[in-house]
Design an enzyme around this catalytic site. Sequence first.
Site, mmCIF file in Angstrom:
data_model
loop_
_atom_site.group_PDB
_atom_site.id
_atom_site.type_symbol
_atom_site.label_atom_id
_atom_site.label_comp_id
_atom_site.label_asym_id
_atom_site.label_seq_id
_atom_site.Cartn_x
_atom_site.Cartn_y
_atom_site.Cartn_z
ATOM 1 C CG HIS A 65 31.967 43.445 40.065
ATOM 2 N ND1 HIS A 65 30.647 43.072 40.089
ATOM 3 C CD2 HIS A 65 32.675 42.324 40.352
ATOM 4 C CE1 HIS A 65 30.563 41.777 40.377
ATOM 5 N NE2 HIS A 65 31.776 41.301 40.545
ATOM 6 C CG ASP B 190 39.006 44.902 40.005
ATOM 7 O OD1 ASP B 190 38.318 45.322 40.951
ATOM 8 O OD2 ASP B 190 38.541 44.178 39.098
HETATM 9 C C1 LIG Z 1 35.396 43.559 37.323
HETATM 10 C C2 LIG Z 1 36.134 42.616 38.232
HETATM 11 C C3 LIG Z 1 35.709 41.204 38.113
HETATM 12 C C4 LIG Z 1 36.143 40.590 36.824
HETATM 13 C C5 LIG Z 1 36.261 39.112 36.986
HETATM 14 C C6 LIG Z 1 36.043 38.385 35.674
HETATM 15 C C7 LIG Z 1 37.294 38.513 34.868
HETATM 16 C C8 LIG Z 1 35.612 36.963 35.982
HETATM 17 C C9 LIG Z 1 34.310 36.935 36.836
HETATM 18 C C10 LIG Z 1 33.549 35.691 36.409
HETATM 19 C C11 LIG Z 1 34.529 34.932 35.536
HETATM 20 C C12 LIG Z 1 33.935 33.926 34.565
HETATM 21 C C13 LIG Z 1 33.098 32.867 35.288
HETATM 22 O O1 LIG Z 1 33.786 32.324 36.430
HETATM 23 C C14 LIG Z 1 32.659 31.731 34.347
HETATM 24 C C15 LIG Z 1 33.803 31.153 33.521
HETATM 25 C C16 LIG Z 1 34.698 30.255 34.345
HETATM 26 C C17 LIG Z 1 35.813 29.662 33.514
HETATM 27 O O2 LIG Z 1 36.645 28.893 34.357
HETATM 28 C C18 LIG Z 1 36.637 30.789 32.855
HETATM 29 C C19 LIG Z 1 35.744 31.634 32.002
HETATM 30 C C20 LIG Z 1 34.575 32.250 32.787
HETATM 31 C C21 LIG Z 1 33.661 32.883 31.736
HETATM 32 C C22 LIG Z 1 35.096 33.298 33.779
HETATM 33 C C23 LIG Z 1 35.910 34.396 33.053
HETATM 34 C C24 LIG Z 1 36.415 35.489 34.019
HETATM 35 O O3 LIG Z 1 37.375 35.014 34.894
HETATM 36 C C25 LIG Z 1 35.250 36.068 34.805
HETATM 37 C C26 LIG Z 1 34.355 36.807 33.795
HETATM 38 C C27 LIG Z 1 36.050 43.047 39.673
HETATM 39 O O4 LIG Z 1 35.633 44.115 39.969
HETATM 40 S S1 LIG Z 1 36.692 41.982 40.860
HETATM 41 C C28 LIG Z 1 36.461 42.831 42.391
HETATM 42 C C29 LIG Z 1 35.228 42.377 43.034
HETATM 43 N N1 LIG Z 1 35.081 42.903 44.364
HETATM 44 C C30 LIG Z 1 35.826 42.484 45.389
HETATM 45 O O5 LIG Z 1 36.658 41.630 45.292
HETATM 46 C C31 LIG Z 1 35.537 43.182 46.707
HETATM 47 C C32 LIG Z 1 35.417 42.227 47.896
HETATM 48 N N2 LIG Z 1 34.594 41.120 47.574
HETATM 49 C C33 LIG Z 1 33.272 41.164 47.449
HETATM 50 O O6 LIG Z 1 32.629 42.196 47.602
HETATM 51 C C34 LIG Z 1 32.580 39.874 47.119
HETATM 52 O O7 LIG Z 1 33.501 38.825 47.311
HETATM 53 C C35 LIG Z 1 32.057 39.818 45.678
HETATM 54 C C36 LIG Z 1 33.153 40.081 44.659
HETATM 55 C C37 LIG Z 1 30.947 40.845 45.480
HETATM 56 C C38 LIG Z 1 31.506 38.433 45.388
HETATM 57 O O8 LIG Z 1 30.453 38.176 46.269
HETATM 58 P P1 LIG Z 1 30.086 36.696 46.683
HETATM 59 O O9 LIG Z 1 28.716 36.723 47.260
HETATM 60 O O10 LIG Z 1 30.308 35.784 45.516
HETATM 61 O O11 LIG Z 1 31.224 36.340 47.727
HETATM 62 P P2 LIG Z 1 31.407 36.814 49.250
HETATM 63 O O12 LIG Z 1 30.209 37.486 49.796
HETATM 64 O O13 LIG Z 1 32.670 37.583 49.355
HETATM 65 O O14 LIG Z 1 31.568 35.448 50.020
HETATM 66 C C39 LIG Z 1 32.377 34.421 49.589
HETATM 67 C C40 LIG Z 1 31.658 33.124 49.911
HETATM 68 O O15 LIG Z 1 32.467 32.046 49.499
HETATM 69 C C41 LIG Z 1 32.732 31.231 50.631
HETATM 70 N N3 LIG Z 1 34.093 30.715 50.485
HETATM 71 C C42 LIG Z 1 35.194 31.390 50.157
HETATM 72 N N4 LIG Z 1 36.248 30.586 50.122
HETATM 73 C C43 LIG Z 1 35.809 29.362 50.461
HETATM 74 C C44 LIG Z 1 36.435 28.100 50.612
HETATM 75 N N5 LIG Z 1 37.735 27.913 50.420
HETATM 76 N N6 LIG Z 1 35.657 27.049 50.985
HETATM 77 C C45 LIG Z 1 34.331 27.190 51.156
HETATM 78 N N7 LIG Z 1 33.686 28.376 51.020
HETATM 79 C C46 LIG Z 1 34.416 29.432 50.678
HETATM 80 C C47 LIG Z 1 32.591 32.137 51.808
HETATM 81 O O16 LIG Z 1 32.410 31.409 52.988
HETATM 82 C C48 LIG Z 1 31.398 32.952 51.399
HETATM 83 O O17 LIG Z 1 30.252 32.146 51.577
HETATM 84 P P3 LIG Z 1 28.835 32.824 52.015
HETATM 85 O O18 LIG Z 1 28.368 33.604 50.819
HETATM 86 O O19 LIG Z 1 27.947 31.663 52.334
HETATM 87 O O20 LIG Z 1 29.106 33.717 53.201
#
Ligand SMILES: C[C@H](CCC[C@@H](C)[C@H]1CC[C@H]2[C@@H]3[C@H](O)C[C@@H]4C[C@H](O)CC[C@]4(C)[C@H]3C[C@H](O)[C@]12C)C(=O)SCCNC(=O)CCNC(=O)[C@H](O)C(C)(C)COP(=O)(O)OP(=O)(O)OC[C@H]1O[C@@H](n2cnc3c(N)ncnc32)[C@H](O)[C@@H]1OP(=O)(O)O
Length: 394
Positions: A134, A164
Site C-alpha cells: 500500500h 496513491d
Molecule cells: C492505502 C490505500 C488503500 C486505501 C483503501 C481504503 C480507503 C479502502 C480499503 C478497504 C476499504 C474498506 C473495505 O472495503 C470494507 C468496507 C466496504 C464498504 O463498502 C465501505 C467501507 C469499508 C470499511 C471500506 C472503506 C475504504 O474504502 C477501505 C478502507 C492504498 O495504498 S491503495 C493502493 C494499493 N496498491 C495498488 O493498487 C497497487 C497494485 N495493486 C496491487 O498490488 C493489488 O491489487 C493489491 C492492492 C495489493 C490488492 O491485492 P489483491 O490480492 O486483493 O488483488 P490482485 O492481486 O491485484 O488481484 C485482483 C483479483 O481480483 C480479480 N478480479 C479483478 N477484477 C475482477 C472482475 N471484474 N471479475 C472477477 N475477478 C476480478 C482478479 O482476477 C484477481 O484475482 P486473483 O487474485 O484470483 O488473481
Amino acid sequence: MSRRSAAAIPAMALSGLRVLELAGLAPAPLCGMILADFGACVVRVDRAPRSAVSVDVQGRGKRSLALDLKRPPGAAALRRLCGGADVLIEPFRHGVMEKLGLGPEVLMHENPRLIYARLTGFGQTGKYAKSAGHDINYVALSGVLSKLGRKSENPYAPVNLLADFAGGGVLCAMGILIALYERTKSGKGQIIDASMVEGIAYISSFLWKSQNLGFWNRPRGENLLDSGAPFYETYRTSDGKFMAVGAIEPQFYEQLIKGLGLDSDKLPDQLSFSDWPEMKKKFASIFAEKTQTEWCSIFDGTDACVTPVLSFDDAAAHQHNKQRSSFIKNDREEISPRPAPLLSRTPAVPSLKRDPFIGEHTEEILLEYGFTKNEIAQLYSDKVIEFNKPKANL
Ligand SMILES: C[C@H](CCC[C@@H](C)[C@H]1CC[C@H]2[C@@H]3[C@H](O)C[C@@H]4C[C@H](O)CC[C@]4(C)[C@H]3C[C@H](O)[C@]12C)C(=O)SCCNC(=O)CCNC(=O)[C@H](O)C(C)(C)COP(=O)(O)OP(=O)(O)OC[C@H]1O[C@@H](n2cnc3c(N)ncnc32)[C@H](O)[C@@H]1OP(=O)(O)O
C-alpha cells in the site's frame, strides 16, 4: 450529467476519448476521475458478482459495468470492449491480467492503438512486482519516507497522498496523455508501466537534486523544509487553531518578523541553524497570544507568507477559494475540490451527479460498444454481467 457519451460534451479537452478503468482501490480511480473530469467517457469495470457497495469514492463522471472477468465469456467481453477503447487502466499486481488472458500482448494485438496503462505499486518487473503493498510501502521504497517526519520521531507517511495519488493516479494520467499525444504521430498505442515507487521518486527529484545545496544534510526534521526551520512551520493559535508559516526569502522573513512584533536587529541570523530551536519557541509563544482570525488580519495582504491552516469546511468557505470557485457541490450537497488545473478555453466540467452504483450502466455501455441485445441477454443469463437496475428491460 448522468453519462459521458462521446458527443455529450464537445467543449471538453478529452471528449470523445474512451477509457476503460478496471476497478481498484485508490490510485486508478483518481486517474479515471481526472480523465472523466476533463471530458473522457470513462467506464469503470466493476466485479461481478458485485459487492454490496462500491469502495470507489472517486467515481465522478464515470459509468459502471459489472463484469465477471474470471469467466471466459467475461474476459472475452472485455477483449471486445478493449477493441473499441482508447485507454485501459488496470490496477492489479503484475501477472493478474496475464492470468485472465488479458495481457497487453493479447489486447494490443487486437487493438494496436490501445494505451494499456498498468498502475501498480512496484511496477511490472523486479523483486517486489508480485507482492502486495500500500501507499506507505511504496513511499518507503522510494526513499522519500526516510525524509518525512519531525525531529527524533519515526518517519511519517502523510495519509495516502504521495504514492496513491501524486506518484500514482496523477502520474499515470500524465503517462496516458503523453502516450495519446504520441499516438497522434505514430498511430500506435503503448504499454504504460506506472510504478508508484518510481512515481514518488520522480516527483521527489527536487529532493534528490538539491542534496548538494545543503538543504538536506541534517537529520530528519532539522532541515529547511522539513519542520527544522522556525520560518517554515505551523504554530498553534490561542483558539486552538494553527497558522502556517513559509517565509523563506529574507524579504518575506522580514515581514514575518514585523508581523510578529519583533525587531530583526535583536534576533539571530535567519539561517543560523543552531538558533532555530530557540526561535521556534519564541515564535510559538507569540502565535499562542492571538486567535487565528486575529493573525489573519495581521498577515493577510502582506508578503509574510503566513496563512491559516484551514479545516475542509473552512477551506470551502474561505473567501479566496470562494472567489475562484475552487470547490463544487454535487446534487447530494457533497462538497469536493473542483478539477485542476483550469484550462482557459476547454475547462473541465465535472459531473454533479452522484457516483455510479456498481453495474448501473451495464446494458447501455455494452450496447454502445456494439453488443446486441441478444448477446447482452446471454451474458446476463450466464451470470457474467450484472445490472443494478431491478427493472432492466431484457
Ligand atoms: C492505502 C490505500 C488503500 C486505501 C483503501 C481504503 C480507503 C479502502 C480499503 C478497504 C476499504 C474498506 C473495505 O472495503 C470494507 C468496507 C466496504 C464498504 O463498502 C465501505 C467501507 C469499508 C470499511 C471500506 C472503506 C475504504 O474504502 C477501505 C478502507 C492504498 O495504498 S491503495 C493502493 C494499493 N496498491 C495498488 O493498487 C497497487 C497494485 N495493486 C496491487 O498490488 C493489488 O491489487 C493489491 C492492492 C495489493 C490488492 O491485492 P489483491 O490480492 O486483493 O488483488 P490482485 O492481486 O491485484 O488481484 C485482483 C483479483 O481480483 C480479480 N478480479 C479483478 N477484477 C475482477 C472482475 N471484474 N471479475 C472477477 N475477478 C476480478 C482478479 O482476477 C484477481 O484475482 P486473483 O487474485 O484470483 O488473481
